[in-house]
Design a protein around this motif. Sequence first.
Motif, PDB file in Angstrom:
ATOM      1  N   THR A 160       0.860  -1.180   0.000  1.00 19.20           N
ATOM      2  CA  THR A 160       0.000   0.000   0.000  1.00 19.20           C
ATOM      3  C   THR A 160       0.893   1.226   0.000  1.00 19.20           C
ATOM      4  O   THR A 160       1.839   1.310   0.778  1.00 19.20           O
ATOM      5  N   GLY A 218       0.934   5.292   0.423  1.00 16.15           N
ATOM      6  CA  GLY A 218       0.163   6.436   0.884  1.00 16.15           C
ATOM      7  C   GLY A 218       1.069   7.644   1.007  1.00 16.15           C
ATOM      8  O   GLY A 218       2.218   7.530   1.415  1.00 16.15           O
ATOM      9  N   LEU A 219       0.553   8.770   0.635  1.00 16.00           N
ATOM     10  CA  LEU A 219       1.314  10.006   0.728  1.00 16.00           C
ATOM     11  C   LEU A 219       0.394  11.063   1.307  1.00 16.00           C
ATOM     12  O   LEU A 219      -0.704  11.283   0.801  1.00 16.00           O
ATOM     13  N   CYS A 220       0.830  11.674   2.368  1.00 15.83           N
ATOM     14  CA  CYS A 220       0.031  12.730   2.983  1.00 15.83           C
ATOM     15  C   CYS A 220       0.873  13.994   2.983  1.00 15.83           C
ATOM     16  O   CYS A 220       1.958  14.026   3.558  1.00 15.83           O
ATOM     17  N   ARG A 221       0.365  14.984   2.296  1.00 16.13           N
ATOM     18  CA  ARG A 221       1.111  16.232   2.192  1.00 16.13           C
ATOM     19  C   ARG A 221       0.131  17.363   1.964  1.00 16.13           C
ATOM     20  O   ARG A 221      -0.822  17.227   1.206  1.00 16.13           O
ATOM     21  N   HIS A 222       0.373  18.471   2.609  1.00 17.02           N
ATOM     22  CA  HIS A 222      -0.456  19.643   2.373  1.00 17.02           C
ATOM     23  C   HIS A 222      -0.007  20.277   1.063  1.00 17.02           C
ATOM     24  O   HIS A 222       1.165  20.599   0.905  1.00 17.02           O
ATOM     25  N   CYS A 276      -3.174  24.286  -5.177  1.00 15.76           N
ATOM     26  CA  CYS A 276      -4.627  24.411  -4.980  1.00 15.76           C
ATOM     27  C   CYS A 276      -5.262  25.246  -6.081  1.00 15.76           C
ATOM     28  O   CYS A 276      -6.389  24.981  -6.504  1.00 15.76           O
TER      29      CYS A 276
END
Length: 84
Positions: free
Chosen positions: A15, A17-21, A27
Amino acid sequence: QTYSGELQPPAFQLTFGLCRHPSQAACIFPSFMRREMASFLHSFRSFLQECNDLNWRALFSPNAPLYDCVRRHLAEKAPPSSAP
């Protein structure tokens, strides 16, 4: 082994997963986000291909048969045009 006792080939679930603002630019401009992700994935792929430690582990660790099974499975599932 399965519950019925029959042997199964080595298996695992990978799996990612990448979490980044995202940056403000990402945006506002979706193409900027796509470029950032493409750049990240390119760098990650290069790391996987060039990391000597990972290559050594894939060939000589106790899990080498598992890695070989995964490599063959992925090669079978890959479209013909993606072969190196």
